[in-house]
Design a protein around this motif. Sequence first.
Motif, PDB file in Angstrom:
ATOM      1  N   ALA A 196      -6.654   1.548 -21.037  1.00 33.98           N
ATOM      2  CA  ALA A 196      -7.953   0.870 -20.999  1.00 33.98           C
ATOM      3  C   ALA A 196      -8.322   0.321 -22.376  1.00 33.98           C
ATOM      4  O   ALA A 196      -8.847  -0.787 -22.495  1.00 33.98           O
ATOM      5  N   LEU A 197      -8.027   1.093 -23.407  1.00 32.11           N
ATOM      6  CA  LEU A 197      -8.304   0.629 -24.772  1.00 32.11           C
ATOM      7  C   LEU A 197      -7.504  -0.630 -25.091  1.00 32.11           C
ATOM      8  O   LEU A 197      -8.028  -1.580 -25.692  1.00 32.11           O
ATOM      9  N   LYS A 198      -6.245  -0.661 -24.689  1.00 34.64           N
ATOM     10  CA  LYS A 198      -5.408  -1.843 -24.942  1.00 34.64           C
ATOM     11  C   LYS A 198      -5.947  -3.044 -24.170  1.00 34.64           C
ATOM     12  O   LYS A 198      -5.955  -4.169 -24.684  1.00 34.64           O
ATOM     13  N   PHE A 199      -6.393  -2.819 -22.936  1.00 33.31           N
ATOM     14  CA  PHE A 199      -6.961  -3.916 -22.151  1.00 33.31           C
ATOM     15  C   PHE A 199      -8.209  -4.472 -22.818  1.00 33.31           C
ATOM     16  O   PHE A 199      -8.494  -5.673 -22.723  1.00 33.31           O
ATOM     17  N   LEU A 200      -8.926  -3.600 -23.513  1.00 33.22           N
ATOM     18  CA  LEU A 200     -10.135  -4.025 -24.221  1.00 33.22           C
ATOM     19  C   LEU A 200      -9.830  -4.587 -25.604  1.00 33.22           C
ATOM     20  O   LEU A 200     -10.743  -4.844 -26.396  1.00 33.22           O
ATOM     21  N   GLY A 201      -8.553  -4.754 -25.894  1.00 34.02           N
ATOM     22  CA  GLY A 201      -8.156  -5.352 -27.166  1.00 34.02           C
ATOM     23  C   GLY A 201      -7.998  -4.368 -28.297  1.00 34.02           C
ATOM     24  O   GLY A 201      -7.863  -4.760 -29.459  1.00 34.02           O
ATOM     25  N   LYS A 202      -8.004  -3.063 -27.995  1.00 32.55           N
ATOM     26  CA  LYS A 202      -7.859  -2.028 -29.029  1.00 32.55           C
ATOM     27  C   LYS A 202      -6.435  -1.489 -28.976  1.00 32.55           C
ATOM     28  O   LYS A 202      -6.158  -0.481 -28.336  1.00 32.55           O
ATOM     29  N   ARG A 203      -5.530  -2.197 -29.659  1.00 27.30           N
ATOM     30  CA  ARG A 203      -4.112  -1.831 -29.568  1.00 27.30           C
ATOM     31  C   ARG A 203      -3.723  -0.715 -30.518  1.00 27.30           C
ATOM     32  O   ARG A 203      -2.668  -0.116 -30.375  1.00 27.30           O
ATOM     33  N   ASP A 204      -4.565  -0.470 -31.507  1.00 26.29           N
ATOM     34  CA  ASP A 204      -4.324   0.671 -32.403  1.00 26.29           C
ATOM     35  C   ASP A 204      -5.659   1.160 -32.933  1.00 26.29           C
ATOM     36  O   ASP A 204      -6.712   0.552 -32.702  1.00 26.29           O
ATOM     37  N   LYS A 205      -5.621   2.268 -33.663  1.00 24.83           N
ATOM     38  CA  LYS A 205      -6.843   2.895 -34.159  1.00 24.83           C
ATOM     39  C   LYS A 205      -7.648   1.964 -35.056  1.00 24.83           C
ATOM     40  O   LYS A 205      -8.889   2.002 -35.083  1.00 24.83           O
ATOM     41  N   GLU A 257     -15.414   5.839 -25.694  1.00 29.34           N
ATOM     42  CA  GLU A 257     -16.442   6.027 -24.669  1.00 29.34           C
ATOM     43  C   GLU A 257     -16.554   4.786 -23.785  1.00 29.34           C
ATOM     44  O   GLU A 257     -16.733   4.885 -22.573  1.00 29.34           O
ATOM     45  N   MET A 258     -16.445   3.622 -24.405  1.00 29.90           N
ATOM     46  CA  MET A 258     -16.494   2.369 -23.649  1.00 29.90           C
ATOM     47  C   MET A 258     -15.317   2.285 -22.680  1.00 29.90           C
ATOM     48  O   MET A 258     -15.472   1.871 -21.524  1.00 29.90           O
ATOM     49  N   ALA A 259     -14.133   2.698 -23.142  1.00 27.46           N
ATOM     50  CA  ALA A 259     -12.945   2.661 -22.283  1.00 27.46           C
ATOM     51  C   ALA A 259     -13.122   3.597 -21.081  1.00 27.46           C
ATOM     52  O   ALA A 259     -12.768   3.251 -19.952  1.00 27.46           O
ATOM     53  N   ILE A 260     -13.680   4.772 -21.318  1.00 26.11           N
ATOM     54  CA  ILE A 260     -13.923   5.726 -20.233  1.00 26.11           C
ATOM     55  C   ILE A 260     -14.952   5.159 -19.257  1.00 26.11           C
ATOM     56  O   ILE A 260     -14.798   5.271 -18.029  1.00 26.11           O
ATOM     57  N   MET A 280     -18.523  -6.637 -22.090  1.00 28.69           N
ATOM     58  CA  MET A 280     -19.492  -5.958 -22.938  1.00 28.69           C
ATOM     59  C   MET A 280     -18.958  -5.740 -24.352  1.00 28.69           C
ATOM     60  O   MET A 280     -19.745  -5.517 -25.273  1.00 28.69           O
ATOM     61  N   CYS A 281     -17.650  -5.788 -24.511  1.00 33.72           N
ATOM     62  CA  CYS A 281     -17.046  -5.576 -25.834  1.00 33.72           C
ATOM     63  C   CYS A 281     -17.214  -6.849 -26.654  1.00 33.72           C
ATOM     64  O   CYS A 281     -16.539  -7.855 -26.423  1.00 33.72           O
ATOM     65  N   VAL A 282     -18.120  -6.816 -27.606  1.00 28.90           N
ATOM     66  CA  VAL A 282     -18.416  -7.987 -28.422  1.00 28.90           C
ATOM     67  C   VAL A 282     -17.190  -8.422 -29.215  1.00 28.90           C
ATOM     68  O   VAL A 282     -16.886  -9.611 -29.320  1.00 28.90           O
ATOM     69  N   THR A 283     -16.463  -7.459 -29.760  1.00 26.48           N
ATOM     70  CA  THR A 283     -15.284  -7.771 -30.565  1.00 26.48           C
ATOM     71  C   THR A 283     -14.218  -8.453 -29.719  1.00 26.48           C
ATOM     72  O   THR A 283     -13.598  -9.435 -30.142  1.00 26.48           O
ATOM     73  N   LYS A 284     -13.999  -7.931 -28.509  1.00 27.04           N
ATOM     74  CA  LYS A 284     -13.004  -8.536 -27.612  1.00 27.04           C
ATOM     75  C   LYS A 284     -13.378  -9.965 -27.278  1.00 27.04           C
ATOM     76  O   LYS A 284     -12.539 -10.875 -27.346  1.00 27.04           O
ATOM     77  N   MET A 285     -14.648 -10.184 -26.927  1.00 20.43           N
ATOM     78  CA  MET A 285     -15.077 -11.516 -26.551  1.00 20.43           C
ATOM     79  C   MET A 285     -15.018 -12.476 -27.739  1.00 20.43           C
ATOM     80  O   MET A 285     -14.656 -13.644 -27.592  1.00 20.43           O
ATOM     81  N   ARG A 286     -15.357 -11.971 -28.930  1.00 19.88           N
ATOM     82  CA  ARG A 286     -15.292 -12.833 -30.112  1.00 19.88           C
ATOM     83  C   ARG A 286     -13.853 -13.228 -30.412  1.00 19.88           C
ATOM     84  O   ARG A 286     -13.559 -14.387 -30.706  1.00 19.88           O
ATOM     85  N   LYS A 287     -12.947 -12.252 -30.305  1.00 21.90           N
ATOM     86  CA  LYS A 287     -11.541 -12.554 -30.562  1.00 21.90           C
ATOM     87  C   LYS A 287     -10.994 -13.550 -29.543  1.00 21.90           C
ATOM     88  O   LYS A 287     -10.243 -14.461 -29.899  1.00 21.90           O
ATOM     89  N   GLU A 288     -11.354 -13.365 -28.273  1.00 21.64           N
ATOM     90  CA  GLU A 288     -10.878 -14.282 -27.248  1.00 21.64           C
ATOM     91  C   GLU A 288     -11.427 -15.686 -27.467  1.00 21.64           C
ATOM     92  O   GLU A 288     -10.703 -16.682 -27.332  1.00 21.64           O
TER      93      GLU A 288
END
Length: 603
Positions: A383-392, A408-411, A422-430
């Motif tokens: 779920a973290l990877k899907f949200l764009g969090k590929r590493d710590k 917590e967001m991934a859960i 809802m992930c601002v960072t993911k949407m900004r990166k996309e």
Amino acid sequence: MIHPIYTELTECRDCYKCVRGCPVKAIQVKDGSAVVVKDRCIYCGHCVDICPSHAKKIRNDLARVRQFLTSGRKIYCSLAPSAASEFPDGMDALVLALHQLGFSGVSETALGAALVNEAIETYALEHDGACNKISTACPTVVQAIKKYYPSLVDHLSNIPSPLQCHSAYLRKLYGQEIGIVFIGPCIAKKVEADETPGYPDFSLTFEELRTWLDLEHFDLALLSAQIAADPTLVPAFVPCRAGKSTLYPVEGGMIASLAWGSDPFQTHAVAISGSTQVLGTLGGMQCGQEHNNFLELLFCEGGCINGPGAEKGRSSASKKALASRYTRSRIAAAGPVFGGDPAFVRLLLDKGYSLIEEPGKVETDLPVSSFVSKHSEDEIGRALKFLGKRDKAEELNCGGCGYNSCREMAIAYLDGMAEPEMCVTKMRKEAQSKIDVLLRTIPIGVVIVDDQLRIVDCNSSFLRLFSEVDFAIEGELLNLVGGLPLERFVPFHEKFRDQFANARVQQYRLHYQDKFLKVTFFSVEKQHLVGALFEDITTPTVRRETVIKKAEDVIQKSLETVQQIASLLGENAAETEIMLNSLIDAFKVPAANQSDGFTKEES
């Protein structure tokens, strides 16, 4: 029945502020709207207080209560002791108004608090002076324990809340057929009315009461003046007034009204208020931290005087002072004060919640549920990877989504409570990635500059047009251009400055170094960022020059013919020549010695 807290979907604005503010994250975001999940909500009302668009609503029970008063039954009002801090015009005026609204009698919820105190003290005497329990006075705390800290349910006192005890006591005194309406600052009391019908029948907030008084054109200040002239107008509380237990709505008020209150060191009891402190205390207990005290836990910071259904904008100091002075006046005033009821207290201790359950109900405890995550580490990792969090390093834990961490967001996403958007960072990166792809692949030159005429972004096509670079520049090299002055690349940089005052799209034809460019200026951020598109139209322009040359030849021949028949055509020939020459001027390539420059495009 409508949930006590609900969302007006048409007013929800996608801000996620309620998610950030909800202490237990009981908000589900679906299709961009944030809705309260009934099974997760603990009814603290914080989302109602902080919603900027007022999309979170408290269920209004006023119409049902007004209808209830016409039922022919005797209806009693259970008035919360925090009313003393809510209506500074005077409790006497409020009691008179409630009678005039149609109540058969007004009784203080603090009587139920006094009965709870007596039950706790009796329990302590029967257990070597100790009562290591958690008070049930705050229904939000009770809901939080049952839903999120199920291992602590056994630590809850089995004595119902003061309101439930008061309702049961009124029914003992005046009969089971009476109706009871609670009025106070708490949303969660509506849940008590829903889950234990009749204890009470309905619950109104102070806000709903103010609306009711306005509808009936009651002026408490005017009533106070009438009472000052004739004190006999004020009906007495039934069965009598409460004493020290009226301090319950203030943090520590419950303990102060107990026998333990005389201990200045509070060695037997601890008072905690506020969502962060309460949940921290419960979390510590669930992890095994020692608990050897009676705990007075109030979810609203400072106590019930700051409940979600109370008036906003008044300081806690003012409210606490009013509540304390009211309690002092009750103790000092002449006349009977509630002295307790040992027989009823024994009934409370022996029956507990079964005293207020619906007839025929077998269960003696309300259901326990838990929302502890059951997802594996692998599922959370995916779920973290899907949200764009590929590493710590990419887990910024910025809180923009409303959750305390990316984990917590991934859960929440796995639980169906959150959406990837809802992930601002993911949407900004996309968004940035899409912009980058567009800029890098578009065949025309693009540049964006700020109000200091520094380059914010550009593409390789722009550099090829206005620099000596004849190869594609990508990636990090292209990023190095950002921040450089525009004048390093184009001599007409001042033309950009003119665009900041004009938000409309402007188009020009530019002759620059033997090239024809179609230039489109547009505003990115008014008076701060301006962009320009440069399209090389040199080749089509050269083709037009060939057409123009042939046209000139035709014109010349036509003029010779015109001269021969000038007598017939007269001025028409001259007008034709003028029009054709205008056409030539419009399409003619500037001579080699002609300077570069802009030509305004006609729409």
